[in-house]
Scaffold this motif. Structure first.
Motif, PDB file in Angstrom:
ATOM      1  N   CYS B 128      10.204   0.589  16.596  1.00 23.81           N
ATOM      2  CA  CYS B 128       9.928  -0.720  15.997  1.00 23.81           C
ATOM      3  C   CYS B 128       8.429  -0.951  15.865  1.00 23.81           C
ATOM      4  O   CYS B 128       7.943  -1.435  14.847  1.00 23.81           O
ATOM      5  CB  CYS B 128      10.516  -1.834  16.865  1.00 23.81           C
ATOM      6  N   GLU B 129       7.697  -0.588  16.906  1.00 21.09           N
ATOM      7  CA  GLU B 129       6.256  -0.825  16.898  1.00 21.09           C
ATOM      8  C   GLU B 129       5.552   0.072  15.886  1.00 21.09           C
ATOM      9  O   GLU B 129       4.512  -0.273  15.355  1.00 21.09           O
ATOM     10  CB  GLU B 129       5.672  -0.568  18.290  1.00 21.09           C
ATOM     11  N   TYR B 131       6.553   0.816  13.066  1.00 22.20           N
ATOM     12  CA  TYR B 131       6.914   0.491  11.692  1.00 22.20           C
ATOM     13  C   TYR B 131       5.688   0.287  10.806  1.00 22.20           C
ATOM     14  O   TYR B 131       5.602   0.820   9.703  1.00 22.20           O
ATOM     15  CB  TYR B 131       7.794  -0.751  11.669  1.00 22.20           C
ATOM     16  N   LEU B 132       4.718  -0.463  11.319  1.00 22.67           N
ATOM     17  CA  LEU B 132       3.497  -0.725  10.545  1.00 22.67           C
ATOM     18  C   LEU B 132       2.745   0.561  10.261  1.00 22.67           C
ATOM     19  O   LEU B 132       2.277   0.788   9.153  1.00 22.67           O
ATOM     20  CB  LEU B 132       2.586  -1.676  11.311  1.00 22.67           C
ATOM     21  N   LEU B 133       2.655   1.418  11.299  1.00 18.59           N
ATOM     22  CA  LEU B 133       1.934   2.674  11.125  1.00 18.59           C
ATOM     23  C   LEU B 133       2.623   3.549  10.091  1.00 18.59           C
ATOM     24  O   LEU B 133       1.985   4.134   9.229  1.00 18.59           O
ATOM     25  CB  LEU B 133       1.859   3.411  12.463  1.00 18.59           C
TER      26      LEU B 133
END
Lengths: 187, 145
Positions: B128-129, B131-133
């Motif tokens: 989830c974390e 995702y941005l990367l």
């Protein structure tokens, strides 16, 4: 045999990273003063500074500090004016974002001069890139003029956050006794 | 089941613990059919739904009856995304092992184990974390801001 070693190394690495992430969660990073024009000028006078040619990108659109922000963040700040606006960056695929949203909504409701805006950037990664944000939730506190005060990654801690923002909020917002209208944040 | 879009957060946590154990066994033994089975488990969770996912069924049958019911609920979308990330790694790992490129199998499985353990022990959802990367890496992220 190799597999067993790989498994062991991975387990140790994951525990170390997990502990590091846990200690970072909710930690507040104060932003560098240059991004915050009214630190030097004192409260109230910052909005009066003309956007003279000191390297401002784009003119006419709000204060010089706001001009450097992504449009969506500027819009978020442009709403009803508050002393401090907490802009939370979230994505759909982020469970702690929901916790952070619930907590910050609650904190903002109970604190005068504090506003909370949740920006879903799932389909707008450009905002994260422009702001240099790598993980969600990241919450950025902005002054009325768009100056950045601090950042919190992960789910913020209520008391720590309020303590850090306190010099920026109206003194009667909380039942705080020490009114600090000098304007420089206490370290 | 009143809220189909949310689950008891302890279910996914349990699933992460089982996943961790399974992946350690895969790494230790190099027995790739087990990793293939785990890949299927990830696929069900990601593409079919969390309720029919094998570890969720196991949780409801074995664990949930022994625990106090909780009002706490966790949104499904992040969890399914994480299962999809796990699926990708497990698939690469399975192909690596099965085709004899053991290094690929080891690395991919280790990465999946890394993420599963962070979830199991710390409740931290790496997929989830990330995702941005992941979005940043993908080339179509060039929209104007």
């Amino acid at each position: 045999m190799t597999g067993l070693i790989v498994a062991g190394v991975t387990l140790v690495a994951a525990v170390i990273v997990g502990l590091a992430l846990r200690s970072r969660n909710g930690r507040i990073r104060m932003s560098a003063p240059p991004s915050e024009p009214d630190a030097a000028a004192g409260p109230g006078s910052s909005a009066a500074i003309p956007a003279s040619g000191d390297g401002d990108r784009g003119s006419g659109d709000g204060t010089p500090a706001q001009a450097g922000l992504p449009a969506d963040v500027r819009d978020a700040l442009a709403g009803e004016a508050a002393d401090v606006t907490l802009v939370q960056l979230s994505t759909t695929f982020c469970a702690p974002c929901r916790q952070a949203r619930a907590l910050l909504t609650h904190v903002a409701e109970g604190t005068e001069g504090l506003r909370h805006v949740d920006l879903d950037i799932t389909d707008r990664p450009g905002i994260a890139r422009d702001l240099g944000v790598l993980r969600t939730p990241t919450t950025i506190a902005y002054t009325r003029s768009g100056g950045e005060l601090l950042r919190v990654s992960g789910v913020p801690d209520r008391e720590t956050l309020l303590a850090a923002l306190e010099p920026r909020l109206p003194a009667d917002g909380r039942s705080a006794a020490d009114r600090s209208d000098v304007g420089h944040p206490t370290e | 089941m009143s809220a189909p879009q949310a689950v008891d957060p302890r279910g996914p946590r349990f699933a992460a613990i089982v996943t961790t154990v399974v992946l350690v066994i895969v790494l230790a033994t190099g027995w790739w059919p087990l990793l293939a089975a785990q890949t299927v488990v990830f696929a069900i969770g990601a593409f079919v739904g969390l309720r029919p996912a094998p570890y969720s069924v196991l949780y409801r049958l074995l664990i949930a009856p022994r625990l106090q019911p909780t009002d706490e609920r966790e949104d499904v979308a992040p969890l399914r995304f994480a299962q999809a990330v796990g699926f990708a790694f497990a698939l690469v790992g399975t192909i690596g092992y099965a085709s004899g490129v053991i290094v690929v199998g080891l690395v991919a499985t280790a990465l999946a184990l890394f993420a599963a353990l962070l979830n199991a022990v710390f409740g931290f959802c790496l997929g989830c974390e990330m995702y941005l990367l992941l979005q940043r890496i993908s080339p179509r992220a060039g929209s104007t801001s």
